[in-house]
Design a protein around this motif. Sequence first.
Motif, short mmCIF file in Angstrom:
data_model
loop_
_atom_site.label_atom_id
_atom_site.label_comp_id
_atom_site.label_asym_id
_atom_site.label_seq_id
_atom_site.Cartn_x
_atom_site.Cartn_y
_atom_site.Cartn_z
N LEU A 133 -7.74 0.98 -3.60
CA LEU A 133 -7.14 1.52 -2.37
C LEU A 133 -6.91 3.02 -2.53
O LEU A 133 -6.34 3.46 -3.52
CB LEU A 133 -5.81 0.83 -2.08
CG LEU A 133 -5.85 -0.66 -1.74
CD1 LEU A 133 -4.43 -1.15 -1.45
CD2 LEU A 133 -6.75 -0.94 -0.55
N HIS A 134 -7.36 3.79 -1.56
CA HIS A 134 -7.20 5.25 -1.61
C HIS A 134 -5.72 5.60 -1.41
O HIS A 134 -5.09 5.18 -0.45
CB HIS A 134 -8.04 5.89 -0.51
CG HIS A 134 -8.30 7.34 -0.70
ND1 HIS A 134 -7.28 8.28 -0.73
CD2 HIS A 134 -9.46 8.03 -0.88
CE1 HIS A 134 -7.80 9.48 -0.91
NE2 HIS A 134 -9.12 9.36 -1.01
N ALA A 135 -5.20 6.40 -2.33
CA ALA A 135 -3.77 6.72 -2.32
C ALA A 135 -3.31 7.38 -1.03
O ALA A 135 -2.17 7.22 -0.61
CB ALA A 135 -3.44 7.63 -3.51
N ASP A 166 6.97 1.92 -3.49
CA ASP A 166 6.11 0.82 -3.94
C ASP A 166 5.22 1.22 -5.11
O ASP A 166 4.49 0.39 -5.64
CB ASP A 166 5.26 0.30 -2.77
CG ASP A 166 4.46 1.39 -2.09
OD1 ASP A 166 4.74 2.58 -2.33
OD2 ASP A 166 3.56 1.05 -1.30
N ILE A 167 5.27 2.47 -5.53
CA ILE A 167 4.51 2.90 -6.70
C ILE A 167 5.50 3.11 -7.85
O ILE A 167 6.12 4.15 -7.99
CB ILE A 167 3.72 4.20 -6.42
CG1 ILE A 167 2.78 4.01 -5.23
CG2 ILE A 167 2.93 4.63 -7.65
CD1 ILE A 167 1.68 2.98 -5.41
N GLN A 168 5.66 2.05 -8.65
CA GLN A 168 6.65 2.07 -9.72
C GLN A 168 6.10 2.66 -11.02
O GLN A 168 6.86 3.08 -11.89
CB GLN A 168 7.14 0.63 -9.99
CG GLN A 168 7.84 -0.01 -8.80
CD GLN A 168 9.17 0.65 -8.48
OE1 GLN A 168 9.90 1.04 -9.38
NE2 GLN A 168 9.49 0.78 -7.19
N VAL A 169 4.79 2.63 -11.15
CA VAL A 169 4.15 3.14 -12.37
C VAL A 169 2.84 3.79 -11.95
O VAL A 169 2.24 3.38 -10.95
CB VAL A 169 3.91 1.98 -13.38
CG1 VAL A 169 2.96 0.94 -12.82
CG2 VAL A 169 3.39 2.51 -14.72
N PRO A 217 -3.05 1.73 -5.48
CA PRO A 217 -3.20 3.17 -5.71
C PRO A 217 -2.54 3.67 -6.99
O PRO A 217 -2.80 4.80 -7.40
CB PRO A 217 -2.54 3.80 -4.48
CG PRO A 217 -2.58 2.74 -3.44
CD PRO A 217 -2.44 1.44 -4.18
N GLU A 218 -1.71 2.83 -7.63
CA GLU A 218 -1.14 3.25 -8.92
C GLU A 218 -2.25 3.47 -9.96
O GLU A 218 -2.04 4.14 -10.96
CB GLU A 218 -0.14 2.22 -9.44
CG GLU A 218 -0.74 0.93 -9.92
CD GLU A 218 0.28 -0.19 -10.09
OE1 GLU A 218 0.32 -0.78 -11.18
OE2 GLU A 218 1.03 -0.47 -9.14
#
Length: 232
Positions: free
Chosen positions: A113-115, A213-216, A200-201
Amino acid sequence: FPSKRYLDAYLHTFLKSSEQHFMVGLPVTYYVFTDMPEKVPNIKLSPLRSMKVIKVEKNSRWQDVSMMRMKSISDVIESDIRHHCTHVFCFDVDQVFTGRFGSEALGDSVALLHAHYYHLPKHFYTYDRNPNCKAYMETGDFYYHAAIFGGSWKNVKALTEACYQGIMEDKQNNVEALWHDESHLNKYMLLHKPSKVLSPEYCWDTSIGFRSDIQVTRLLWAPKYYDTLRKP
């Protein structure tokens, strides 16, 4: 597919960070495609890991470098990779690994998925809207980023062959897809659904800022020096 400028700016950092985070403990062969193989840095690799440098034809336009990589990947899968490997990941070199990128990312057909688009409504997706282009799409499931794609060697070969065929048909008709090979990849993934879609991570751009939603982050966009690196 680094030119000398990309080799100098990115490849050493990409490979050093990969050794720390990419498929650690698993056998990995790096295939570096470049028009200047003598400039590839000598990196000490971990056990079970090796590097092969593939010389490719120099293209004056970065757009053609981006698009023609599809043929180069397909050719090397046929001549070499399929005899030694089960899976292939294709990466742009202007990135740096910052966290585990391991076997959880493996799949039969892997898309990313594109960030910059995964949070947006579909009408913002930058598909190619030209009906004369082989990459033409009215709509799709997601917007995928061509900075990373992968899967079994058979599926990656099928994808790269199809994208290359579409690119060459466009060239014969004096058409160029809006986002070049990425537009063709999105069209292929619409017709042949990936078995795994990465968050996207796995390829994050810190300029986007905080997202709950981006934890890492596992792979980060490196600074893009397009003004100097994409000069003919």
